[in-house]
Design a protein around this motif. Structure first.
Motif, PDB file in Angstrom:
ATOM      1  N   GLY A 185     -30.665  48.096  79.096  1.00 59.87           N
ATOM      2  CA  GLY A 185     -30.741  46.999  78.141  1.00 59.87           C
ATOM      3  C   GLY A 185     -31.261  47.513  76.804  1.00 59.87           C
ATOM      4  O   GLY A 185     -30.691  47.240  75.753  1.00 59.87           O
ATOM      5  N   ASP A 186     -32.374  48.285  76.871  1.00 58.59           N
ATOM      6  CA  ASP A 186     -32.972  48.757  75.622  1.00 58.59           C
ATOM      7  C   ASP A 186     -32.375  50.101  75.195  1.00 58.59           C
ATOM      8  O   ASP A 186     -31.896  50.240  74.073  1.00 58.59           O
ATOM      9  N   SER A 187     -32.436  51.093  76.087  1.00 59.65           N
ATOM     10  CA  SER A 187     -31.822  52.385  75.760  1.00 59.65           C
ATOM     11  C   SER A 187     -30.299  52.277  75.863  1.00 59.65           C
ATOM     12  O   SER A 187     -29.573  52.627  74.929  1.00 59.65           O
ATOM     13  N   VAL A 188     -29.809  51.779  76.985  1.00 62.70           N
ATOM     14  CA  VAL A 188     -28.366  51.515  77.140  1.00 62.70           C
ATOM     15  C   VAL A 188     -28.137  50.040  76.811  1.00 62.70           C
ATOM     16  O   VAL A 188     -28.555  49.167  77.563  1.00 62.70           O
ATOM     17  N   SER A 189     -27.524  49.771  75.680  1.00 69.55           N
ATOM     18  CA  SER A 189     -27.406  48.391  75.193  1.00 69.55           C
ATOM     19  C   SER A 189     -26.024  47.808  75.405  1.00 69.55           C
ATOM     20  O   SER A 189     -25.048  48.527  75.591  1.00 69.55           O
ATOM     21  N   LEU A 190     -25.983  46.492  75.314  1.00 69.04           N
ATOM     22  CA  LEU A 190     -24.728  45.759  75.459  1.00 69.04           C
ATOM     23  C   LEU A 190     -23.887  45.871  74.196  1.00 69.04           C
ATOM     24  O   LEU A 190     -24.421  45.983  73.094  1.00 69.04           O
ATOM     25  N   THR A 191     -22.589  45.810  74.382  1.00 69.48           N
ATOM     26  CA  THR A 191     -21.710  45.627  73.225  1.00 69.48           C
ATOM     27  C   THR A 191     -21.247  44.172  73.145  1.00 69.48           C
ATOM     28  O   THR A 191     -20.805  43.717  72.100  1.00 69.48           O
ATOM     29  N   ARG A 192     -21.350  43.476  74.289  1.00 74.75           N
ATOM     30  CA  ARG A 192     -20.985  42.058  74.355  1.00 74.75           C
ATOM     31  C   ARG A 192     -21.952  41.352  75.298  1.00 74.75           C
ATOM     32  O   ARG A 192     -22.279  41.890  76.354  1.00 74.75           O
ATOM     33  N   TRP A 193     -22.366  40.130  74.938  1.00 72.17           N
ATOM     34  CA  TRP A 193     -23.328  39.392  75.777  1.00 72.17           C
ATOM     35  C   TRP A 193     -22.752  39.076  77.154  1.00 72.17           C
ATOM     36  O   TRP A 193     -23.486  38.868  78.112  1.00 72.17           O
ATOM     37  N   LYS A 194     -21.454  39.034  77.236  1.00 74.74           N
ATOM     38  CA  LYS A 194     -20.786  38.813  78.517  1.00 74.74           C
ATOM     39  C   LYS A 194     -21.231  39.825  79.585  1.00 74.74           C
ATOM     40  O   LYS A 194     -21.238  39.524  80.784  1.00 74.74           O
ATOM     41  N   ASP A 195     -21.573  41.029  79.160  1.00 71.73           N
ATOM     42  CA  ASP A 195     -21.965  42.107  80.084  1.00 71.73           C
ATOM     43  C   ASP A 195     -23.442  42.056  80.474  1.00 71.73           C
ATOM     44  O   ASP A 195     -23.963  43.032  81.014  1.00 71.73           O
ATOM     45  N   ILE A 196     -24.088  40.927  80.228  1.00 72.19           N
ATOM     46  CA  ILE A 196     -25.544  40.818  80.405  1.00 72.19           C
ATOM     47  C   ILE A 196     -26.034  41.233  81.803  1.00 72.19           C
ATOM     48  O   ILE A 196     -27.178  41.653  81.966  1.00 72.19           O
ATOM     49  N   TRP A 197     -25.153  41.189  82.813  1.00 75.16           N
ATOM     50  CA  TRP A 197     -25.594  41.625  84.156  1.00 75.16           C
ATOM     51  C   TRP A 197     -26.009  43.099  84.146  1.00 75.16           C
ATOM     52  O   TRP A 197     -26.844  43.516  84.945  1.00 75.16           O
ATOM     53  N   LEU A 198     -25.454  43.886  83.182  1.00 72.37           N
ATOM     54  CA  LEU A 198     -25.857  45.300  83.057  1.00 72.37           C
ATOM     55  C   LEU A 198     -27.343  45.409  82.711  1.00 72.37           C
ATOM     56  O   LEU A 198     -27.973  46.431  82.975  1.00 72.37           O
ATOM     57  N   ASN A 199     -27.885  44.377  82.073  1.00 73.33           N
ATOM     58  CA  ASN A 199     -29.331  44.328  81.815  1.00 73.33           C
ATOM     59  C   ASN A 199     -30.061  43.673  82.986  1.00 73.33           C
ATOM     60  O   ASN A 199     -30.935  44.261  83.612  1.00 73.33           O
ATOM     61  N   GLU A 200     -29.698  42.419  83.246  1.00 76.72           N
ATOM     62  CA  GLU A 200     -30.514  41.610  84.168  1.00 76.72           C
ATOM     63  C   GLU A 200     -30.291  41.960  85.638  1.00 76.72           C
ATOM     64  O   GLU A 200     -31.231  41.915  86.438  1.00 76.72           O
ATOM     65  N   GLY A 201     -29.060  42.286  85.997  1.00 79.63           N
ATOM     66  CA  GLY A 201     -28.810  42.680  87.384  1.00 79.63           C
ATOM     67  C   GLY A 201     -29.555  43.974  87.721  1.00 79.63           C
ATOM     68  O   GLY A 201     -30.149  44.113  88.791  1.00 79.63           O
ATOM     69  N   PHE A 202     -29.556  44.916  86.772  1.00 80.79           N
ATOM     70  CA  PHE A 202     -30.216  46.201  86.991  1.00 80.79           C
ATOM     71  C   PHE A 202     -31.739  46.032  87.048  1.00 80.79           C
ATOM     72  O   PHE A 202     -32.404  46.613  87.918  1.00 80.79           O
ATOM     73  N   ALA A 203     -32.287  45.243  86.127  1.00 79.82           N
ATOM     74  CA  ALA A 203     -33.753  45.046  86.117  1.00 79.82           C
ATOM     75  C   ALA A 203     -34.190  44.306  87.377  1.00 79.82           C
ATOM     76  O   ALA A 203     -35.255  44.579  87.948  1.00 79.82           O
ATOM     77  N   THR A 204     -33.373  43.366  87.831  1.00 79.61           N
ATOM     78  CA  THR A 204     -33.700  42.637  89.064  1.00 79.61           C
ATOM     79  C   THR A 204     -33.607  43.570  90.266  1.00 79.61           C
ATOM     80  O   THR A 204     -34.471  43.538  91.160  1.00 79.61           O
ATOM     81  N   TYR A 205     -32.595  44.429  90.272  1.00 81.49           N
ATOM     82  CA  TYR A 205     -32.480  45.352  91.409  1.00 81.49           C
ATOM     83  C   TYR A 205     -33.656  46.333  91.429  1.00 81.49           C
ATOM     84  O   TYR A 205     -34.118  46.739  92.508  1.00 81.49           O
ATOM     85  N   ALA A 206     -34.181  46.678  90.249  1.00 81.59           N
ATOM     86  CA  ALA A 206     -35.381  47.537  90.198  1.00 81.59           C
ATOM     87  C   ALA A 206     -36.539  46.844  90.921  1.00 81.59           C
ATOM     88  O   ALA A 206     -37.311  47.487  91.643  1.00 81.59           O
ATOM     89  N   GLU A 207     -36.648  45.515  90.762  1.00 80.37           N
ATOM     90  CA  GLU A 207     -37.699  44.767  91.475  1.00 80.37           C
ATOM     91  C   GLU A 207     -37.517  44.908  92.987  1.00 80.37           C
ATOM     92  O   GLU A 207     -38.483  45.092  93.731  1.00 80.37           O
ATOM     93  N   TRP A 208     -36.270  44.788  93.454  1.00 83.63           N
ATOM     94  CA  TRP A 208     -36.008  44.875  94.898  1.00 83.63           C
ATOM     95  C   TRP A 208     -36.365  46.262  95.421  1.00 83.63           C
ATOM     96  O   TRP A 208     -36.933  46.406  96.495  1.00 83.63           O
ATOM     97  N   LEU A 209     -35.980  47.280  94.633  1.00 82.02           N
ATOM     98  CA  LEU A 209     -36.263  48.662  95.048  1.00 82.02           C
ATOM     99  C   LEU A 209     -37.769  48.915  95.081  1.00 82.02           C
ATOM    100  O   LEU A 209     -38.286  49.585  95.980  1.00 82.02           O
ATOM    101  N   TYR A 210     -38.461  48.361  94.102  1.00 79.75           N
ATOM    102  CA  TYR A 210     -39.910  48.569  94.053  1.00 79.75           C
ATOM    103  C   TYR A 210     -40.568  47.927  95.276  1.00 79.75           C
ATOM    104  O   TYR A 210     -41.414  48.539  95.939  1.00 79.75           O
ATOM    105  N   ALA A 211     -40.135  46.714  95.581  1.00 80.73           N
ATOM    106  CA  ALA A 211     -40.698  46.025  96.759  1.00 80.73           C
ATOM    107  C   ALA A 211     -40.441  46.855  98.015  1.00 80.73           C
ATOM    108  O   ALA A 211     -41.345  47.089  98.819  1.00 80.73           O
TER     109      ALA A 211
END
Ligand code: ARG
Ligand code: ZN
Length: 455
Positions: A316-342
């Protein structure tokens, strides 16, 4: 016979296709979810923002100096600025013409700018900034608090406090000098360069050298407790915490170095030279934001929120979106990081988290739309983007196995570091690295309507 195109239609056409804009920079970056966000015709290399804010009167005075490069010949171009009063505007130190048109600040330089030319725009402005209301009803931008302001710009709030090319397609370096009453702290992105107090006012200076999307900029103001240290890896940490959140925050913030270390092992080197957190007390906000290098929390975060916002530094920050439509590249990845951490810290396995979500009935809002195609700006922060986005990554992991899956994540962060990535680029990378045809998987999980069939 060619009919005359009405002005409004011409403006729409210009916004929709920058290539057809001639010598006029388009009013938007061309993103269908936020058509007026960003602008065409130039790239901002650097923002130099000098701000004075008085929490008492909620008055802001700003001087923004933008160093930009024309990507085409420009007789006119736009900046995004919502509200506030412009008191002066120069291009290359020469007074330029300007007018306001909604969120567009339309600038006509005295002489046309040739394509490729680097130029400098100086805007002085002032007023009482306030947030914008997003399509989903949330607030973003400059959000006044009892002791300052919570400043979060995703997706469109940057324009509420500085003239911007406000779309993540454009990334720039930043310098900040923020003056506030003595006793109040102003926290921005990047490296803290120090403060100076004179005449009852303190100026805080910050530098964000790595490229940053405008929505990730902050200048959060409040009465904060400050903590600074350097991690074992040499990372400079600056934390600012509202005293009302301090005891709850302390337990979580002490994990920041270990969370960043853990994420660096999974995702590759941390992308920025500074880190930290801003923990504000902003009950009406209702969300946290991954402001670059220094996430912003509306209250003391949980460990999983800390993990989430930290993971966004890569995704999201280092690798950024070119279109808001791709927002899962930010939020899906950050959410999956939570699952992995747990999973790796005594919590449920990612499989268990997946299964619990998958058990939701077909009519659940989780299945309302597919994460790869949210449909509009109203949906970009909804459950399918976060949870089904993470489920997509989990399915990818199951299909290719752990070693290949983590190789894909690291390659994604490395190949697009400090740049941009699209969903198409991600799925292509996953296919290339795994040597597998993953079309069915991505089609089902990213684009399939309704609840996907049991995997
Ligand atoms: N990206 C933020 C997160 O980490 C959410 C931002 C929500 N913004 C908004 N205007 N509702 O989940
Ligand atoms: Zn997020």
């Amino acid at each position: 016979m060619v009919a005359t195109v009405p002005v409004a239609v011409a403006a729409l056409l210009a916004a929709a296709s920058p290539a057809s804009a001639g010598t006029i920079g388009s009013a938007g970056a061309g993103d269908p979810y936020f058509p007026l966000a960003g602008n065409g015709g130039y790239h901002v290399v650097h923002y130099d923002l000098k701000l004075h804010y008085d929490p008492e009167t909620e008055h802001l005075d700003g001087t923004a100096v933008l160093t930009a490069r024309a990507t085409q010949r420009l007789t006119r171009f736009d900046l995004d600025l919502d509200g506030l009063k412009v008191t002066g505007l120069t291009v290359d130190h020469v007074k330029a013409g300007y007018r306001r048109d909604g969120q567009e600040l339309v600038v006509t330089p005295r002489t046309a700018l040739p394509g490729g030319r680097e130029f400098r725009v100086t805007v002085t402005y002032s007023g009482r900034p306030g947030p914008v209301t997003d399509p989903d009803g949330s607030l973003d931008g400059w959000i006044p608090t009892s002791d300052g302001a919570f400043v979060a710009g995703e997706p469109q709030g940057a324009m509420t406090w500085f003239p911007a090319n406000g779309h993540p397609e454009d990334k720039s370096s930043y310098d900040f000098a923020i003056t506030v009453p003595e006793g109040t702290t102003a926290v921005a992105n990047g490296v803290y360069l120090g403060s100076r107090t004179a005449g009852g006012r303190t100026t805080f200076r910050w530098s964000q050298p790595e490229p940053m999307a405008a929505y990730l900029a902050t200048a959060t103001v409040g009465k904060f407790q400050v903590q600074q240290y350097t991690t074992r890896d040499g990372l400079k940490v600056f934390n600012a915490v509202d005293p009302r959140e301090a005891s709850a925050a302390a337990r979580v913030l002490k994990k920041l170095p270990s969370v960043l270390e853990w994420e660096s092992k999974l995702f590759g080197p941390y992308p920025f030279r500074a880190a930290g957190a801003i923990v504000d007390h902003a009950p009406k906000v209702g969300y946290a934001l991954e402001t670059q290098g220094r996430p912003l929390y509306d209250s003391a975060p949980s460990v999983s929120t800390l993990v989430h916002e930290s993971a966004h530094q890569w995704f999201g920050d280092s690798v950024s979106l070119t279109r808001w439509k791709d927002i899962w590249l930010n939020e899906g990845f950050a959410t999956y990081a939570e699952w992995l951490y747990a999973e790796q810290h005594g919590g449920p396995s990612a499989q268990k988290t997946f299964d619990d979500l998958y058990a939701r009935r077909a009519g659940d809002s989780l299945w309302a739309f597919p994460p790869g195609d949210p449909g509009s700006g109203e949906n970009i922060f909804a459950a399918p983007v976060y949870n089904r986005g993470a489920m997509t990554l989990h399915e990818l992991r199951r299909a290719v196995g752990d070693p290949v899956f983590f190789r894909i994540l690291r390659a994604w962060a490395a190949c697009h570091r400090h740049g941009h990535g699209t969903t198409g680029q991600f799925t292509a990378l996953a296919k290339r690295i795994s040597g597998r045809n993953l079309d069915g998987l991505f089609h089902t999980w990213l684009y399939g309507r309704g609840k996907p069939d049991r995997p």
